[in-house]
Design a protein around this motif. Structure first.
Motif, PDB file in Angstrom:
ATOM      1  N   PHE A  50       0.744  -1.145  -0.134  1.00  9.87           N
ATOM      2  CA  PHE A  50       0.117   0.229   0.084  1.00  9.87           C
ATOM      3  C   PHE A  50       1.127   1.259  -0.052  1.00  9.87           C
ATOM      4  N   THR A  51       0.375   2.418  -0.620  1.00  2.62           N
ATOM      5  CA  THR A  51       1.013   3.654  -0.492  1.00  2.62           C
ATOM      6  C   THR A  51       0.563   4.053   1.043  1.00  2.62           C
ATOM      7  N   VAL A  52       1.490   4.272   1.826  1.00  2.00           N
ATOM      8  CA  VAL A  52       1.000   4.821   3.271  1.00  2.00           C
ATOM      9  C   VAL A  52       1.482   6.352   3.404  1.00  2.00           C
ATOM     10  N   THR A  53       0.411   7.021   4.069  1.00  2.00           N
ATOM     11  CA  THR A  53       0.882   8.533   4.274  1.00  2.00           C
ATOM     12  C   THR A  53       0.540   8.475   5.811  1.00  2.00           C
ATOM     13  N   ALA A  54       0.546   9.394   6.186  1.00  2.00           N
ATOM     14  CA  ALA A  54       0.244  10.013   7.700  1.00  2.00           C
ATOM     15  C   ALA A  54      -0.755  11.348   7.709  1.00  2.00           C
ATOM     16  N   TYR A  55      -1.579  11.297   8.844  1.00  2.00           N
ATOM     17  CA  TYR A  55      -2.371  12.211   9.238  1.00  2.00           C
ATOM     18  C   TYR A  55      -2.397  12.763  10.467  1.00  2.00           C
ATOM     19  N   THR A  56      -2.891  13.933  10.842  1.00  2.00           N
ATOM     20  CA  THR A  56      -3.191  14.254  12.245  1.00  2.00           C
ATOM     21  C   THR A  56      -4.453  14.642  12.175  1.00  2.00           C
ATOM     22  N   ALA A  57      -5.029  14.959  13.666  1.00  2.00           N
ATOM     23  CA  ALA A  57      -6.501  15.446  13.932  1.00  2.00           C
ATOM     24  C   ALA A  57      -6.552  16.819  13.446  1.00  2.00           C
ATOM     25  N   GLY A  58      -5.645  17.686  13.137  1.00  2.00           N
ATOM     26  CA  GLY A  58      -5.548  19.122  12.986  1.00  2.00           C
ATOM     27  C   GLY A  58      -5.998  19.750  11.637  1.00  2.00           C
ATOM     28  N   GLU A  65     -10.764  21.950  13.668  1.00  2.00           N
ATOM     29  CA  GLU A  65      -9.859  22.760  14.898  1.00  2.00           C
ATOM     30  C   GLU A  65     -10.384  22.207  16.132  1.00  2.00           C
ATOM     31  N   PRO A  66      -9.293  22.403  17.147  1.00  2.00           N
ATOM     32  CA  PRO A  66      -9.645  21.835  18.443  1.00  2.00           C
ATOM     33  C   PRO A  66     -11.048  22.578  18.816  1.00  2.00           C
ATOM     34  N   GLY A  67     -12.007  22.041  19.525  1.00  2.00           N
ATOM     35  CA  GLY A  67     -13.268  22.637  19.740  1.00  2.00           C
ATOM     36  C   GLY A  67     -14.459  22.318  18.898  1.00  2.00           C
ATOM     37  N   ASP A  68     -13.984  21.924  17.848  1.00  2.00           N
ATOM     38  CA  ASP A  68     -15.035  21.273  16.759  1.00  2.00           C
ATOM     39  C   ASP A  68     -15.559  19.916  17.523  1.00  2.00           C
ATOM     40  N   PRO A  69     -16.885  19.893  17.375  1.00  2.00           N
ATOM     41  CA  PRO A  69     -17.271  18.466  18.012  1.00  2.00           C
ATOM     42  C   PRO A  69     -16.773  17.324  17.222  1.00  2.00           C
ATOM     43  N   ALA A  70     -16.397  17.512  16.037  1.00  2.00           N
ATOM     44  CA  ALA A  70     -16.006  16.172  15.312  1.00  2.00           C
ATOM     45  C   ALA A  70     -14.314  16.216  15.313  1.00  2.00           C
ATOM     46  N   TYR A  71     -13.521  17.041  15.953  1.00  2.00           N
ATOM     47  CA  TYR A  71     -12.068  17.075  16.189  1.00  2.00           C
ATOM     48  C   TYR A  71     -11.618  15.781  16.624  1.00  2.00           C
ATOM     49  N   GLY A  72     -10.777  14.941  15.942  1.00  2.00           N
ATOM     50  CA  GLY A  72     -10.416  13.754  16.588  1.00  2.00           C
ATOM     51  C   GLY A  72     -11.250  12.769  16.698  1.00  2.00           C
ATOM     52  N   VAL A  73     -12.343  12.668  16.072  1.00  2.00           N
ATOM     53  CA  VAL A  73     -13.349  11.656  15.714  1.00  2.00           C
ATOM     54  C   VAL A  73     -13.321  11.175  14.211  1.00  2.00           C
ATOM     55  N   THR A  74     -13.085   9.828  14.367  1.00  2.00           N
ATOM     56  CA  THR A  74     -13.124   9.064  12.953  1.00  2.00           C
ATOM     57  C   THR A  74     -14.551   9.079  12.200  1.00  2.00           C
ATOM     58  N   ALA A  75     -14.206   8.722  11.116  1.00  2.00           N
ATOM     59  CA  ALA A  75     -15.621   8.398  10.341  1.00  2.00           C
ATOM     60  C   ALA A  75     -16.526   7.037  10.921  1.00  2.00           C
ATOM     61  N   SER A  76     -16.082   6.396  11.658  1.00  2.00           N
ATOM     62  CA  SER A  76     -16.411   5.125  12.313  1.00  2.00           C
ATOM     63  C   SER A  76     -17.057   5.505  13.514  1.00  2.00           C
ATOM     64  N   GLY A  77     -16.821   6.840  14.171  1.00  2.00           N
ATOM     65  CA  GLY A  77     -17.264   7.495  15.385  1.00  2.00           C
ATOM     66  C   GLY A  77     -16.295   7.078  16.493  1.00  2.00           C
ATOM     67  N   THR A  78     -15.256   6.416  16.471  1.00  2.00           N
ATOM     68  CA  THR A  78     -14.244   6.221  17.302  1.00  2.00           C
ATOM     69  C   THR A  78     -13.360   7.580  17.589  1.00  2.00           C
ATOM     70  N   GLU A  79     -12.557   7.715  18.656  1.00  2.00           N
ATOM     71  CA  GLU A  79     -11.608   8.667  18.688  1.00  2.00           C
ATOM     72  C   GLU A  79     -10.398   8.252  18.236  1.00  2.00           C
ATOM     73  N   VAL A  80      -9.685   8.974  17.291  1.00  2.00           N
ATOM     74  CA  VAL A  80      -8.626   8.606  16.754  1.00  2.00           C
ATOM     75  C   VAL A  80      -7.344   8.289  17.548  1.00  2.00           C
ATOM     76  N   GLN A  81      -6.384   7.250  17.582  1.00  2.00           N
ATOM     77  CA  GLN A  81      -5.342   7.039  18.665  1.00  2.00           C
ATOM     78  C   GLN A  81      -4.194   6.696  17.795  1.00  2.00           C
ATOM     79  N   GLU A  82      -2.898   7.006  18.124  1.00  2.00           N
ATOM     80  CA  GLU A  82      -1.728   6.712  17.393  1.00  2.00           C
ATOM     81  C   GLU A  82      -1.277   5.421  17.745  1.00  2.00           C
ATOM     82  N   GLY A  83      -0.950   4.834  16.844  1.00  2.00           N
ATOM     83  CA  GLY A  83      -0.461   3.093  16.723  1.00  2.00           C
ATOM     84  C   GLY A  83      -1.720   2.397  16.741  1.00  2.00           C
TER      85      GLY A  83
END
Length: 143
Positions: A50-58, A65-83
């Motif tokens: 696979f061609t792999v890139t990296a992203y942040t919640a930013g 932006e921080p404060g946005d209700p969807a900030y750090g929330v994935t399309a599946s509804g979980t919170e992003v977690q490194e690793g």
């Protein structure tokens, strides 16, 4: 699993590490205790590139932006977690486990992204500088 099966032998027969088997089968808390009748998932030892890139919640990655209700929330509804969190193409269902030997970690398909098309993955990283430094890599992925 059949009576007499041993996880180390299964790993050797399928050319996958015991650690990978444990990561893909979280219900196996102890590699020395397996039972006849259990069904385990054996990741594809060859995998796929696979061609792999990296992203942040930013904002630079998500437009949020921080404060946005969807900030750090994935399309599946979980919170992003490194690793753990990876954005996958729609052909991979949410919850799909992906072992990426480069990181020596098993990620879970929890997100989507407009640039994540077939043959591409986007691994979540907390630090923007690390994500930028990671860049774009063609990596083996087992699932």
């Amino acid at each position: 699993m059949q009576s007499g099966d041993i996880l180390s032998e299964i790993s050797m027969n399928h050319n996958v590490s015991v650690d990978s088997l444990l990561e893909f089968n979280e219900f196996l808390a102890d590699p020395d205790i397996i039972y006849a009748g259990q069904t385990i998932t054996i990741p594809d030892a060859e995998g796929e590139t696979f061609t792999v890139t990296a992203y942040t919640a930013g904002y630079e990655s998500t437009g949020k932006e921080p404060g946005d209700p969807a900030y750090g929330v994935t399309a599946s509804g979980t919170e992003v977690q490194e690793g753990q969190t990876v954005a996958c193409p729609e052909s991979l269902a949410f919850g799909t486990k992906l072992y990426i030997p480069y990181f020596d970690k098993t990620f879970t398909c929890e997100d989507r992204g407009s640039a994540v098309t077939e043959g591409r993955l986007d691994v979540y990283m907390e630090d923007l500088d690390e994500a930028l430094e990671f860049g774009v890599k063609d990596l083996q992925v087992q699932y």
